[in-house]
Each structure stands twice: as C-alpha cells, then as structure tokens.
Motif scaffolding. Structure first.
Motif, PDB file in Angstrom:
ATOM      1  N   GLY A  44      11.209  15.308   0.723  1.00 46.09           N
ATOM      2  CA  GLY A  44      12.017  14.666  -0.306  1.00 46.09           C
ATOM      3  C   GLY A  44      11.930  13.159  -0.247  1.00 46.09           C
ATOM      4  N   ALA A  45      11.832  12.619   0.981  1.00 48.91           N
ATOM      5  CA  ALA A  45      11.714  11.164   1.111  1.00 48.91           C
ATOM      6  C   ALA A  45      10.332  10.687   0.671  1.00 48.91           C
ATOM      7  CB  ALA A  45      11.979  10.753   2.553  1.00 48.91           C
ATOM      8  N   ALA A  46       9.300  11.498   0.933  1.00 56.19           N
ATOM      9  CA  ALA A  46       7.934  11.092   0.583  1.00 56.19           C
ATOM     10  C   ALA A  46       7.617  11.324  -0.878  1.00 56.19           C
ATOM     11  CB  ALA A  46       6.937  11.847   1.458  1.00 56.19           C
ATOM     12  N   LEU A  47       8.413  12.153  -1.555  1.00 53.41           N
ATOM     13  CA  LEU A  47       8.092  12.508  -2.936  1.00 53.41           C
ATOM     14  C   LEU A  47       8.015  11.306  -3.871  1.00 53.41           C
ATOM     15  CD1 LEU A  47       7.561  15.055  -4.632  1.00 53.41           C
ATOM     16  CD2 LEU A  47       9.986  15.117  -5.188  1.00 53.41           C
ATOM     17  N   LEU A  55       9.394   7.458   5.568  1.00 51.80           N
ATOM     18  CA  LEU A  55       9.542   8.379   6.690  1.00 51.80           C
ATOM     19  C   LEU A  55      10.505   7.823   7.737  1.00 51.80           C
ATOM     20  CD1 LEU A  55       5.871   9.661   7.147  1.00 51.80           C
ATOM     21  CD2 LEU A  55       7.791  10.805   6.025  1.00 51.80           C
ATOM     22  N   LEU A  56      10.488   6.510   7.938  1.00 52.47           N
ATOM     23  CA  LEU A  56      11.439   5.901   8.861  1.00 52.47           C
ATOM     24  C   LEU A  56      12.866   6.073   8.354  1.00 52.47           C
ATOM     25  CD1 LEU A  56      11.918   4.196  11.395  1.00 52.47           C
ATOM     26  CD2 LEU A  56      11.655   2.153   9.963  1.00 52.47           C
ATOM     27  N   SER A 105       0.838  -1.198   0.000  1.00 48.50           N
ATOM     28  CA  SER A 105       0.000   0.000   0.000  1.00 48.50           C
ATOM     29  C   SER A 105       0.871   1.246   0.000  1.00 48.50           C
ATOM     30  CB  SER A 105      -0.904   0.015   1.230  1.00 48.50           C
ATOM     31  OG  SER A 105      -0.130   0.135   2.406  1.00 48.50           O
ATOM     32  N   ARG A 106       0.294   2.323  -0.481  1.00 49.46           N
ATOM     33  CA  ARG A 106       1.010   3.592  -0.478  1.00 49.46           C
ATOM     34  C   ARG A 106       1.341   4.016   0.958  1.00 49.46           C
ATOM     35  NH1 ARG A 106       1.010   7.392  -4.595  1.00 49.46           N
ATOM     36  NH2 ARG A 106      -0.765   6.323  -5.544  1.00 49.46           N
ATOM     37  N   ARG A 107       0.430   3.712   1.907  1.00 55.87           N
ATOM     38  CA  ARG A 107       0.640   4.070   3.304  1.00 55.87           C
ATOM     39  C   ARG A 107       1.843   3.324   3.890  1.00 55.87           C
ATOM     40  NH1 ARG A 107      -3.933   3.394   8.070  1.00 55.87           N
ATOM     41  NH2 ARG A 107      -2.644   4.187   9.803  1.00 55.87           N
ATOM     42  N   LEU A 108       1.977   2.017   3.531  1.00 58.35           N
ATOM     43  CA  LEU A 108       3.100   1.224   4.018  1.00 58.35           C
ATOM     44  C   LEU A 108       4.423   1.759   3.457  1.00 58.35           C
ATOM     45  CD1 LEU A 108       4.132  -1.247   5.584  1.00 58.35           C
ATOM     46  CD2 LEU A 108       3.791  -2.580   3.499  1.00 58.35           C
ATOM     47  N   LEU A 109       4.432   2.077   2.164  1.00 56.20           N
ATOM     48  CA  LEU A 109       5.646   2.610   1.552  1.00 56.20           C
ATOM     49  C   LEU A 109       5.995   3.979   2.126  1.00 56.20           C
ATOM     50  CD1 LEU A 109       5.086   1.629  -2.190  1.00 56.20           C
ATOM     51  CD2 LEU A 109       6.551   0.513  -0.519  1.00 56.20           C
ATOM     52  N   LEU A 110       4.970   4.789   2.394  1.00 52.07           N
ATOM     53  CA  LEU A 110       5.208   6.109   2.962  1.00 52.07           C
ATOM     54  C   LEU A 110       5.794   5.998   4.370  1.00 52.07           C
ATOM     55  CD1 LEU A 110       4.939   9.133   2.463  1.00 52.07           C
ATOM     56  CD2 LEU A 110       2.631   9.029   3.434  1.00 52.07           C
TER      57      LEU A 110
END
Length: 568
Positions: free
Chosen positions: A177-180, A122-123, A113-118
C-alpha cells in the motif's frame, strides 16, 4: 502532511491483526486446516458386546466433528476478515495516492528517482508497521487468552505457522500500500489535482462482507444446533449419574443394571449420549426381510443408523412416543430373544417393518426382531448433523455397555444424594468406579456451550469487520466529497440549495450501502446454507437479522458521507 490516512492505516492494521491472530492461535499442531487445538472432552464407543464395524462413530467422535464444523465456519469468517483488512489497507493506499498525486508528480519532475521515492515510502511504512505490531500484538494476545480460557473443553498442541503467516500478510499489505503511489507516479510531468471522484466499489464490498459475517454470527449465537429449540432447562431438573463397569463381564453388567432398576423404580439407564440425542452411528443390515426362520437371507441392504441402548423408562423420560407395536420392557435382557425398536424414518425404508428381522450391528449372525416404531425426536447433541437420522433402540439389558448414564427425575436433594450413593454402592461390584453425578440441565447446556463460544468469536470478527468498513467508508466518503467540492460549488452557483446538495450526496451514500447489501445477499446464502447443513435446525435465512444489520450498514454509509458533505 498525510497523518490522517497514516493513522487510519495503523488503526485498520492493528484491528485486523488482533482479530486474525486470535483465530490463528486456535490452529492445531497440524496447521490451519487440521483439527484445531481446542478439543471437546468426550467418550469413546462403550463396549456393549455388539460387533461394531470400522465405520462406527461414537458420540465422542460425532461431537469432535461438530467442533470441526464450527472451527471451519470460524475460519471462513476469518478469511472474510482478512479480505476486509486487505481491502481497507488498499483503499487507504488509494486515498493516499489521490492525496499525494500532485506532490509526487512535482518530485519526479524536479529529479527525484522512483527508487529514492520508493525507499522513502518503505521507510515510512516501516514506522506504520511498528505501530501496528506494537498495538495489534498485545491486543491479539489479550483476545486469544480470553478465548482459550473460556473454551468449555481442553486444549491440545498449537502451531505458530498460521500466526506468522497472518503477520506476514499484514506487513506485505502495508508495504504494498505504501509503494502503490510510487509505482504509479508520473514521470517528469506536473499534474493538477484531479476532480474525478474516488471509486466506491471497495467500501461497498467491505460492507457486504461485514453483513455476511455478522449475519452468520447472529445465526450461530442466537440459535441451537437441534431440529427444535432446546427444552426449557428449568424443566430438565433430573440428575444424571455415570455408572462405570469396565472390568465386569456382560452377564455381570446386565445383572448389575437390572438390580439398579429394581432398586430405583422409574429410573432410566441409557448408553452415554442418549440423553442429549446421540448414539453410536454404524451400519445396519436389513437384508433379512420376512424370514422368521432365520435360514433364508436376502442380499444385504446396508444402511447407516444411530444405535442407542435404553431401558423401559428411557422412552418416557425423553418423551419418545410409540407409534406402532411395543417398547422395550425390562424383561428384554441378556439371554432372551433379541428385539429392537426403530424410529419412523427408518421404518419408512423397510416394507412392513414390524416382525421383520434386521442385523443391528456388523454381524450377519446378530439379527433381531423389530417389535416397535417410535416417533422421530430432535437431537440436541453437538455434531448431530454427522449422525444418521435412522435410529434403532436396543435393550441396554440385552447389550450391557461398560458405562451407562442413570437419569433420575426429579433429581435427589443433597440430603438424599448420600443415601442414593450408598444404595448404589450396595449393588455395584467392588471394581466399579464411584458414580459421577451431574445435573441434567447442565448436561444439555454443555452440548450448547461450544456453539455459543464459536458464535461469540464470529461476532467479534463481524463487529471488527464492521468497524474496519465504517472507518474506511468514513474516510473514503470524506475524500469523495472533497473531490466533489468544485462540482458542489458550481451547483451552488447556478442555484442549487444546500439541502438539495446534501440530499444528493446522501443519495450516493445510500447507493453504496445498497450495493454492500446486494453483495451480502448475493454471496451470503451460500455460506449460511452451509451452516444450516452442518447444524440441523440452524436457519439459512433470517430476514429480521438481515434487515437489522442492513440498516446499520446503511447508517454507516450515511454518516460517512453526510458529515463531510454538511461541512463542505
């Protein structure tokens, strides 16, 4: 797998954080745009019996305004550094997105999921932020401590709000930048590696901003704030003694100053600031034109003028040349008819100035006769742009100030200094403070010290920006060449030579460098012209400096593209 861009994010973030925090540490208790915590010791308006208006600004306030101009120039450079830092972090984010494009599409296609990758991104960015803070904060502390120790004035209260804002901006830039890459990842569609070349607009912009700030630093640190170069300090070998008479009456001060001049033939007495070209800026009433009887008054015509109290030998000591009329001999003292000498600039605004009467202060009853016109002289004082170019010289013996500067040239030897102090002590009243002795060259150098200090700070910002731009262009040009591998292979297959391909890639790098130079030349003059207005004598354009840094930026672009192209 992506350690290269992660390392570059840490390096760029730490450099940007250190430079920006070293600037934000200068903010005063009122915030970033309020007067800074760095202050320049100065004098107030010396009491002279003249009725100064609310508009009056003494040499101390003029110097404070000069420091404020320098501080705001430094903030402009810090703003450009912040823009370069953010651009660098975003450019590395774009590079990471290009690197991870295929991987993220595969992860999305198999159910991530996009949430898992996000959350994973972030970690990962949290680890990068920890590294940035761990390296950047100590470096910023070292830079700030060194800067504040070197400041030639005193320090006031500070505020932590700007520093917190800088840290927050860097953290947000790294997180975004990490979330982009995640925000723009494809949904359940496996992609192949794209062959489209990376956009090179960001490194070109970075190079342009670096060119602007480096040129500004060279102008500030390599020139003076005056309308002419500072005189050779070796020729300014006089001694300056500060005379303080706070408790004496005007009549007593005038008599004391006259006694000092009688004891030291050739000495010059002047109000504080005159030796470096500063006076008290106040209004000047020129309403009385051709009315020697003092009865008929024309409507007041108010001008701003720099009021300077001098004695007869001040004009010779400071090389102020007479144009017309006479100077101010020592017989012009308290109780005689008030007279003034004006400079050429002020004389050009008055019809037939010699013999006319002007009010040299904020009083309609203090008219004085113009007896002479002298040449304009450059000011070496800090903040000279805030002082009026109209200059009026008044007799120090007619308007005795509570403090004055005694200039002796050549300065007394150490063996003569004790005898000089004793002679002055014989004529000074008991309540007078002991004369403070300083060197004339040191007095002039002290006026230049804040400009030199700020020039070094701006230079640190400029070189840091250049380092960020160089790192960014090195990586982006490498990735740009990587995306061109297929095209390079095809060109080789159809007969292109390795030398020809290398020249073609270097040509693209030259285009990036030229684009950066264009950005600097297009937007830089607005900032440089502002500096020239704030500091008279500071050029708004220096082709030699511009050419030097332009070649440096072109070399950065060439190295960034040439080495990976050679390897490819």
């Amino acid at each position: 797998m992506y350690w290269r861009t992660a390392s570059l994010v840490c390096i760029a973030g730490a450099i940007g954080l250190a430079v920006l925090l070293s600037v934000s540490a200068l903010a005063g208790s009122g915030g970033l745009l309020a007067p800074p915590r760095i202050r320049f010791d100065h004098d107030g308006i010396a009491g002279s019996g003249l009725p100064w208006s609310w508009y009056a600004r003494g040499p101390g306030e003029i110097r404070a305004l000069g420091v404020l101009d320098l501080y705001y120039s430094l903030l402009l450079g810090a703003g450009a550094a912040l823009a370069v830092s953010v651009l660098t972090l975003f450019s590395f984010a774009a590079a990471r997105e290009r690197e991870r494009e295929v991987e993220l599409s595969v992860r999305r296609a198999v159910g991530a999921s996009r949430r898992l990758l996000l959350g994973s991104a972030l970690l990962e960015s949290g680890v990068l932020i920890a590294v940035i803070l761990g390296v950047g904060m100590p470096l910023a502390q070292a830079l700030s401590s060194a800067s504040l120790r070197a400041w030639p004035g005193r320090l006031a209260g500070s505020s932590v709000v700007p520093s917190v804002a800088v840290v927050a901006a860097i953290i947000v830039a790294v997180l975004f930048g990490a979330a982009l890459p995640i925000l723009f990842s494809r949904r359940k569609q496996v992609l192949e590696a794209s062959g489209a070349p990376l956009p090179l607009l960001i490194p070109a912009t970075q190079l342009g901003l670096s060119l602007i700030v480096l040129t500004m630093a060279a102008l500030l640190s390599g020139r003076t704030v005056s309308t002419a170069p500072l005189p050779e300090l070796s020729s300014r070998n006089g001694a300056v003694l500060r005379i303080e008479l706070p408790a004496a009456t005007p009549l007593e001060r005038s008599a004391t100053y006259a006694a000092i001049l009688a004891q030291l033939p050739g000495a010059s007495l002047s109000s504080p600031g005159v030796i470096v070209g500063l006076g008290t800026t106040d209004v000047l009433r020129t309403g009385c034109i051709s009315c020697p009887d003092g009865k008929s008054r024309a409507p007041d015509d108010l001008l701003s003028a720099s009021h300077r109290l001098v004695t007869a030998d001040t004009f010779r000591a400071l090389d102020i040349r007479l144009v017309l009329g006479r100077l101010l001999p020592d017989r012009d003292r308290l109780g005689t008819a008030p007279v003034v000498v004006i400079n050429r600039t002020l004389a050009s605004k008055l019809p037939d100035p010699i013999g006319n009467q002007i009010a040299a202060s904020n009083s309609r009853d203090s008219y004085a006769t113009v007896v002479g016109i002298v040449e304009d002289v450059p000011s070496n004082g800090l903040g000279a742009s805030h002082e009026s170019r109209n200059v009026i010289y008044q007799s120090l013996l007619q308007h005795p100030p509570s403090s004055a500067e005694l200039l002796l040239r050549p300065g007394p030897t150490p063996s003569d200094l004790g005898r000089l102090r004793a002679n002055l002590g014989a004529v000074l009243p008991p309540a007078a403070a002991a004369p403070v002795v300083s060197n004339e060259a040191a007095l002039l150098a002290a006026e230049q010290a804040p400009v030199t200090w700020f020039g070094r700070r701006v230079r640190v910002i400029g070189w840091s920006m250049l380092a960020l731009a160089f790192i960014a262009i090195l990586e982006l040009m490498r990735m740009w060449v990587v995306t061109l591998r297929s095209e390079l292979g095809i060109r080789l297959a159809v007969g292109a030579t390795r030398t020809g391909l290398l020249v073609w890639v270097l040509g693209k790098a030259v285009q990036v460098g030229l684009a950066g130079i264009l950005v600097g030349v297009w937007f830089g003059p607005a900032l440089w012209a502002g500096l020239a207005r704030a500091f008279p004598g500071l050029p708004s354009w220096d082709p030699v400096v511009l050419l030097r840094y332009s070649l440096l930026l072109m070399g950065a672009a060439g190295i960034g593209a040439g080495w990976p192209a050679f390897r490819a």
